[in-house]
Design a protein around this motif. Structure first.
Motif, mmCIF file in Angstrom:
data_model
loop_
_atom_site.group_PDB
_atom_site.id
_atom_site.type_symbol
_atom_site.label_atom_id
_atom_site.label_comp_id
_atom_site.label_asym_id
_atom_site.label_seq_id
_atom_site.Cartn_x
_atom_site.Cartn_y
_atom_site.Cartn_z
ATOM 1 N N LYS A 295 0.833 -1.199 0.000
ATOM 2 C CA LYS A 295 0.000 0.000 0.000
ATOM 3 C C LYS A 295 0.875 1.261 0.000
ATOM 4 C CE LYS A 295 -4.189 1.520 2.255
ATOM 5 N NZ LYS A 295 -3.815 2.540 3.228
ATOM 6 N N ASN A 296 1.912 1.248 0.824
ATOM 7 C CA ASN A 296 2.805 2.417 0.908
ATOM 8 C C ASN A 296 3.508 2.667 -0.420
ATOM 9 O OD1 ASN A 296 2.099 2.841 3.501
ATOM 10 N ND2 ASN A 296 3.993 2.054 4.412
ATOM 11 N N TYR A 297 3.917 1.580 -1.034
ATOM 12 C CA TYR A 297 4.612 1.709 -2.332
ATOM 13 C C TYR A 297 3.688 2.405 -3.344
ATOM 14 C CZ TYR A 297 7.096 0.565 -6.608
ATOM 15 O OH TYR A 297 7.754 0.660 -7.805
ATOM 16 N N LEU A 298 2.436 1.947 -3.393
ATOM 17 C CA LEU A 298 1.481 2.509 -4.357
ATOM 18 C C LEU A 298 1.138 3.960 -4.014
ATOM 19 C CD1 LEU A 298 -0.800 -0.617 -4.819
ATOM 20 C CD2 LEU A 298 0.917 0.264 -6.404
ATOM 21 N N GLU A 299 1.023 4.238 -2.716
ATOM 22 C CA GLU A 299 0.724 5.619 -2.307
ATOM 23 C C GLU A 299 1.825 6.571 -2.762
ATOM 24 O OE1 GLU A 299 -2.031 6.837 -1.245
ATOM 25 O OE2 GLU A 299 -2.919 4.841 -1.164
ATOM 26 N N LYS A 300 3.068 6.101 -2.640
ATOM 27 C CA LYS A 300 4.212 6.931 -3.018
ATOM 28 C C LYS A 300 4.146 7.212 -4.538
ATOM 29 C CE LYS A 300 9.243 7.076 -2.448
ATOM 30 N NZ LYS A 300 9.773 6.769 -3.750
ATOM 31 N N LEU A 301 3.813 6.165 -5.308
ATOM 32 C CA LEU A 301 3.694 6.361 -6.765
ATOM 33 C C LEU A 301 2.623 7.404 -7.066
ATOM 34 C CD1 LEU A 301 3.825 2.809 -8.434
ATOM 35 C CD2 LEU A 301 5.583 4.572 -8.444
ATOM 36 N N LYS A 302 1.497 7.305 -6.330
ATOM 37 C CA LYS A 302 0.394 8.255 -6.559
ATOM 38 C C LYS A 302 0.846 9.677 -6.225
ATOM 39 C CE LYS A 302 -3.423 5.064 -6.107
ATOM 40 N NZ LYS A 302 -4.332 4.409 -5.205
ATOM 41 N N ASP A 303 1.554 9.825 -5.089
ATOM 42 C CA ASP A 303 2.040 11.156 -4.678
ATOM 43 C C ASP A 303 2.928 11.754 -5.757
ATOM 44 O OD1 ASP A 303 0.763 10.903 -2.336
ATOM 45 O OD2 ASP A 303 2.543 10.403 -1.132
ATOM 46 N N GLU A 304 3.724 10.891 -6.412
ATOM 47 C CA GLU A 304 4.674 11.400 -7.419
ATOM 48 C C GLU A 304 4.053 11.463 -8.815
ATOM 49 O OE1 GLU A 304 7.882 8.652 -6.932
ATOM 50 O OE2 GLU A 304 8.484 9.521 -5.008
ATOM 51 N N ASN A 305 2.753 11.173 -8.885
ATOM 52 C CA ASN A 305 2.061 11.205 -10.177
ATOM 53 C C ASN A 305 2.597 10.157 -11.151
ATOM 54 O OD1 ASN A 305 0.005 12.280 -11.573
ATOM 55 N ND2 ASN A 305 0.778 14.395 -11.493
ATOM 56 N N LEU A 306 3.095 9.027 -10.605
ATOM 57 C CA LEU A 306 3.693 7.993 -11.460
ATOM 58 C C LEU A 306 2.880 6.701 -11.455
ATOM 59 C CD1 LEU A 306 7.465 8.432 -10.488
ATOM 60 C CD2 LEU A 306 6.364 9.113 -12.627
ATOM 61 N N TYR A 307 1.701 6.752 -10.833
ATOM 62 C CA TYR A 307 0.872 5.552 -10.693
ATOM 63 C C TYR A 307 0.277 5.158 -12.039
ATOM 64 C CZ TYR A 307 -2.767 2.571 -8.657
ATOM 65 O OH TYR A 307 -3.575 1.541 -8.327
ATOM 66 N N ARG A 308 0.428 3.878 -12.390
ATOM 67 C CA ARG A 308 -0.094 3.404 -13.680
ATOM 68 C C ARG A 308 -1.407 2.663 -13.489
ATOM 69 N NH1 ARG A 308 5.714 1.699 -14.988
ATOM 70 N NH2 ARG A 308 6.242 2.906 -16.825
ATOM 71 N N GLU A 309 -2.343 2.916 -14.406
ATOM 72 C CA GLU A 309 -3.597 2.156 -14.394
ATOM 73 C C GLU A 309 -3.805 1.565 -15.772
ATOM 74 O OE1 GLU A 309 -7.079 3.725 -11.646
ATOM 75 O OE2 GLU A 309 -5.894 5.340 -12.501
ATOM 76 N N ILE A 310 -4.545 0.472 -15.856
ATOM 77 C CA ILE A 310 -4.784 -0.135 -17.162
ATOM 78 C C ILE A 310 -6.047 0.502 -17.730
ATOM 79 C CG2 ILE A 310 -5.080 -2.299 -18.427
ATOM 80 C CD1 ILE A 310 -4.068 -3.772 -15.929
ATOM 81 N N PRO A 311 -5.947 1.257 -18.825
ATOM 82 C CA PRO A 311 -7.167 1.877 -19.366
ATOM 83 C C PRO A 311 -8.115 0.814 -19.910
ATOM 84 C CG PRO A 311 -5.266 2.374 -20.766
ATOM 85 C CD PRO A 311 -4.770 1.535 -19.644
ATOM 86 N N LEU A 312 -9.397 1.089 -19.795
ATOM 87 C CA LEU A 312 -10.390 0.120 -20.262
ATOM 88 C C LEU A 312 -11.241 0.750 -21.359
ATOM 89 C CD1 LEU A 312 -11.793 -2.650 -19.839
ATOM 90 C CD2 LEU A 312 -13.257 -1.520 -18.174
ATOM 91 N N PHE A 313 -11.336 0.081 -22.485
ATOM 92 C CA PHE A 313 -12.128 0.602 -23.592
ATOM 93 C C PHE A 313 -13.379 -0.261 -23.743
ATOM 94 C CE2 PHE A 313 -7.637 1.477 -24.330
ATOM 95 C CZ PHE A 313 -7.687 2.861 -24.292
ATOM 96 N N ASP A 314 -14.491 0.415 -23.983
ATOM 97 C CA ASP A 314 -15.757 -0.328 -24.076
ATOM 98 C C ASP A 314 -15.800 -1.141 -25.359
ATOM 99 O OD1 ASP A 314 -16.242 1.297 -21.937
ATOM 100 O OD2 ASP A 314 -17.372 2.766 -23.102
ATOM 101 N N LYS A 315 -15.266 -0.564 -26.408
ATOM 102 C CA LYS A 315 -15.374 -1.185 -27.732
ATOM 103 C C LYS A 315 -14.148 -0.786 -28.522
ATOM 104 C CE LYS A 315 -20.194 -0.603 -28.830
ATOM 105 N NZ LYS A 315 -20.983 0.291 -29.647
ATOM 106 N N GLY A 316 -13.954 -1.417 -29.669
ATOM 107 C CA GLY A 316 -12.862 -0.951 -30.511
ATOM 108 C C GLY A 316 -12.448 -1.949 -31.558
ATOM 109 N N ASP A 317 -11.977 -1.429 -32.699
ATOM 110 C CA ASP A 317 -11.464 -2.313 -33.739
ATOM 111 C C ASP A 317 -9.989 -1.978 -33.987
ATOM 112 O OD1 ASP A 317 -11.447 0.077 -34.995
ATOM 113 O OD2 ASP A 317 -12.636 -0.525 -36.721
ATOM 114 N N SER A 318 -9.401 -1.312 -33.043
ATOM 115 C CA SER A 318 -8.015 -0.846 -33.010
ATOM 116 C C SER A 318 -7.813 0.462 -33.767
ATOM 117 C CB SER A 318 -7.006 -1.930 -33.419
ATOM 118 O OG SER A 318 -6.531 -1.738 -34.712
ATOM 119 N N LYS A 319 -8.556 0.727 -34.843
ATOM 120 C CA LYS A 319 -8.411 2.058 -35.456
ATOM 121 C C LYS A 319 -9.231 3.066 -34.645
ATOM 122 C CE LYS A 319 -8.273 4.507 -39.835
ATOM 123 N NZ LYS A 319 -8.622 4.551 -41.242
ATOM 124 N N TYR A 320 -10.410 2.646 -34.219
ATOM 125 C CA TYR A 320 -11.237 3.473 -33.339
ATOM 126 C C TYR A 320 -11.491 2.708 -32.052
ATOM 127 C CZ TYR A 320 -11.927 7.010 -36.852
ATOM 128 O OH TYR A 320 -11.701 8.025 -37.745
#
Ligand code: PMP
Length: 387
Positions: free
Chosen positions: A8-33
């Motif tokens: 938890k502390n490790y992740l909090e530190k990443l968040k404080d430094e604006n370096l926290y990564r999240e996996i974006p989720l797309f509802d739909k897509g054919d890769s071009k859109y």
């Protein structure tokens, strides 16, 4: 040790430094859109440079292979996970790239880790461009070889370091051909010359050049340098629209890797569908290599327009165009603003790129229409006013 608190502390530190990564989720897509919350966005962040991932011919290659061989190879190549199709792909690929032999790996990441750590040990020195891909760095660390990093594209610096080592020391020079964060290219002629002068082996990573340069065969082919480059690695997962990786080399290096590359020996081989798609992709690109040429042409025109608007695109000369924004706060504003304009562009921050060079990164595709290109120019024109 309270492990719950530790993570938890490790992740909090990443968040404080604006370096926290999240996996974006797309509802739909054919890769071009792609779609987020019912908003359709032009995808300028994928590596599907030639739009092949949805090509009929390539999907059919995968389906044919599934029908004949099933969904899994069910074992490593050296046990029972090798079928005629796999050898056909390696023979075809070696011929296509102008090499004696080829070997398939499961991903580009695994290929670099396995090849470098199989070839080098603590008695080797690895000379690596500072902007080489993370998998090259990780492979070097795994090998326990001495790691010498030269300044990006600075071959005088490379020579200065090479000079420090006796001719008899085993040396490997490694470079990406197209750099994934800056979109510039290595000077392979200079590297090959230095390798000759200092008796070093040469390895290149053609991940972002495969399918695009040299009639689809990569940058080494475009420059007629296959014979001087000992280890030519690349992926099927970007320009070729499929998945997996390969290395082209001579027969003895291939046999050496079959005997020593742990990511090859100790892992289930790629599923037949992927091999079928890869075979179809090679066939397709042989007949349609103009797609890569079109992509480079489009990129040149768009880059010129972005420069005219006032954006710094570093020394990009490929389909990857970095747009330097400078700091994290501005970068997030820019990314969100482009989403509002219908464009999905990757935002790249330190530590992936040096501090102060936070950037947007455009990954273009050969099938962008004039209207779509205009949408990009307009989006960036408005962005410039906004920031
Ligand atoms: N090398 C380079 C230069 C890359 O950019 C990448 C992927 N981003 C890889 C290797 C790894 O390839 P893969 O995605 O197939 O693991």
């Amino acid at each position: 040790m309270n492990y719950k608190v530790y993570f938890k502390n490790y992740l909090e530190k990443l968040k404080d430094e604006n370096l926290y990564r999240e996996i974006p989720l797309f509802d739909k897509g054919d890769s071009k859109y792609i779609e987020i919350k019912n908003k359709k966005l032009l995808n300028l962040a994928s590596n599907n440079y030639l739009g092949l991932s949805n090509k009929k011919e390539i999907k059919e290659g995968a389906i044919k292979a599934i029908k004949k061989y099933g969904c899994s190879s069910s074992a490593s190549r050296i046990v029972t996970g090798n079928f005629l199709l796999y050898n056909e792909l390696e023979l075809g690929l070696a011929k296509f790239k102008g090499y004696e032999a080829a070997l398939i790996f499961n991903t580009g990441y695994v290929a670099n880790l396995s090849i470098i750590s199989a070839i080098c040990d603590k008695n080797w020195v690895i000379f690596s461009d500072k902007l080489n891909h993370a998998s090259i760095i990780d492979g070097t660390l795994l090998s326990k070889a001495k790691h010498e990093r030269f300044r990006h594209l600075d071959y005088e610096h490379l020579e200065t370091i090479l000079k420090r080592y006796n001719k008899d020391v085993k040396k490997l020079i490694i470079t990406d051909t197209v750099f994934s964060m800056d979109g510039d290219v290595a000077d392979l002629e200079k590297i090959v010359k230095l390798a000759k002068d200092y008796n070093a082996l040469v390895m290149i990573d053609e991940a972002h050049a495969t399918g695009i340069f040299g009639k689809g065969r990569g940058l080494a082919h475009e420059l007629g340098l296959e014979k001087e480059i000992d280890i030519n690695m690349g992926t099927f997962s970007k320009g070729l629209g499929s998945f997996g990786a390969y290395v082209c080399c001579n027969k003895s290096i291939k046999d050496y890797l079959v005997n020593k590359a742990r990511g090859f020996i100790f892992s289930t081989s790629l599923p037949p569908a992927v091999i079928g798609a890869n075979l179809a992709a090679i066939k397709f690109i042989k007949e349609n290599y103009q797609l890569g040429e079109r992509l480079i042409e489009i990129s040149k025109k768009l880059r010129k327009k972005l420069n005219e608007i006032g954006f710094n695109t570093l020394n990009s000369s490929t389909q990857i165009i970095p747009i330097i924004i400078g700091n994290r706060e501005k970068l997030q504003i820019a990314k969100d603003f482009l989403i509002e304009s219908g464009l999905y562009v990757a935002a790249i921050r330190p530590p992936t790129v040096p501090i102060g060079t936070d950037r947007l990164r455009l990954s273009l595709r050969a099938d962008l229409t004039d209207d779509e290109l205009e949408l990009i120019v307009e989006g960036f024109r408005k962005l410039k006013e906004r920031i």
